[in-house]
Design an enzyme around this catalytic site. Structure first.
Site: not given
Ligand code: PLP
Length: 420
Positions: A234, A277-278, A316, A320, A350-351
């Protein structure tokens, strides 16, 4: 800032016009230097305790980029068996892969069991299914290891669609269901080796994540003998660079994280492996998209620059409402930002939602210019589609020494026809 690409010498002396002459547009152009720098930074978030940064590959699964992650010492998270296969192809050993699927068929769980890839289960029913798969496959008791994804009841993120923790999302097992986890593990003789969470994506302030870590470590005390605790991804990146937005405060974050871990380790009696988990942080800033401006027009007082960067190339903004900075290149050089006027940069799909940059103050764009879209390395190519039967773009890497290497060829109409 007038130009990000000039400030970091992004193209290492190559003229972008020469690059697109050879590889065409639209084109993803990666910087090896930025890629390695960000991957190195995330690997240093915790240095006092055992730690691995697991690059979340869904952000970008180009096998050549995965090879760089391997060289930088990162482990990886996969969300599907397809991503596991990409990691094997890049040379990752099974020990360095963590599988975090949700709502998968038994066939995907059996694949991970067969390949001995550590797997996290996202619900009580998937944990039960995992147990049944172990029984079906006669897995030895000492190999019945898995993890569970806990939904800690809090979330955060840059927009509602990317908040993955909290009471209103589909992810994880609620804290109050933890006793049920132990019933299932007992029934199938499973061992919970680790727990993981992921509260959301794209935060620029470390505090929500630190709060989530503190909260998660409280939850972790309910589990005995954990081998790892995974705090999720995140970390955000500055998408508003041209307006001088600052980087995620990684050093400060690291300093504040350490006492939280100290406190946990003294309560728990040992330090398990910590993980994060980046995804975005590792890859987002390492790519730009170069696209050609093929048309300009004024519609009812609104200016439009029509490029070949459709929502199939970068989804994106339409999905989003994400902001991507845009630099305008003429003759391969950034046009000065001294005189800005409001324009819309749009694609060729075409959107009506096919808009890259809405009512954006930019130098006046002319037909024949290149649009250079910044920060497209994460959830860029990996979310590409072939909508409007447009083949997906090529990707090239600017190596540290300035050489340009193709790391994925452009898809062709013939590739699309091959499915019939
Ligand atoms: C997508 C995801 C991430 C990575 O998130 P980022 O915002 O890109 O760092 C990490 N863990 C899980 C379970 C995810 O689904």
């Amino acid at each position: 800032m007038n130009s990000f690409i000039e400030s970091v010498n992004y193209f290492k002396g190559n003229n972008p016009e020469d690059i697109v002459k050879q590889y065409g547009t639209p084109l993803y152009v990666y910087s090896e230097e930025i890629l390695r720098d960000r991957m190195h930074k995330v690997s240093q978030v915790i240095t006092k305790y055992p730690y691995t940064a697991n690059y979340s590959v869904k952000a970008n699964t180009n096998v050549n980029i995965l090879k760089i992650a391997l060289e930088e010492g990162l482990n990886c998270d996969a969300m599907s068996t397809g991503e596991i296969e990409m990691l094997f192809k890049a040379g990752f050993p099974k020990e360095r892969i963590f599988f975090i699927p949700n709502n998968v068929a038994s066939s995907e769980l059996k694949y991970s069991i067969e390949h001995e890839v550590m797997t996290s289960l996202d619900s009580l029913s998937q944990l039960e299914l995992f147990g049944q798969c172990c029984n079906d496959m006669n897995v030895a008791p000492e190999k019945r290891l898995c993890a569970v994804r806990i939904n800690p009841g809090v979330g955060a993120g840059h927009c509602e669609k990317v908040v993955t923790g909290g009471k209103k999302t589909k992810f994880g097992i609620a804290e109050e269901d933890i006793p049920e986890i132990f019933k299932i593990t007992e029934k199938y003789n499973l061992t919970i080796a680790g727990i993981n969470q992921h509260i959301g994506s794209g935060f620029m302030d470390g505090q929500p994540y630190l709060d989530a870590v503190t909260n998660f470590l409280e939850i972790a005390l309910q589990f005995k003998n954990l081998k790892f605790i995974d705090f999720g991804g995140g970390y955000g990146i500055p998408y508003h660079k041209l307006d001088d937005e600052k980087d995620y405060p990684m050093e400060d974050f690291k300093k504040k994280l350490e006492p939280i871990l100290d406190n946990f380790v003294s309560k728990y009696g040992s330090a398990p492996m910590f993980k994060s988990e980046p995804g975005r942080y590792c890859v987002a800033e390492s790519s730009v998209i170069l696209g050609r401006v093929h048309a300009t027009k004024q519609n009812n007082g609104h200016l439009y620059a029509g490029t070949d960067i459709g929502m199939n190339v970068l989804v994106r903004p339409s999905m989003y409402d994400s902001w991507h900075d845009v630099e305008v290149l003429r003759g391969g050089k950034p046009v000065s930002r001294d005189n800005l006027i409001e324009q819309n940069v749009v694609g060729n799909i075409c959107e009506s939602g096919d808009i890259l940059a809405k009512e954006r103050k930019l130098p006046r764009i002319e037909t024949g210019d290149l649009a250079c879209i910044l920060d497209t390395g994460a959830y860029g190519w990996s979310m590409c589609s072939t909508y409007n039967s447009r083949p997906r773009p090529a990707e090239v890497l600017i190596c540290k020494d300035g050489t340009v290497k193709q790391i994925r060829r452009r898809e062709t109409i013939e590739d699309l026809m091959m499915l019939f």
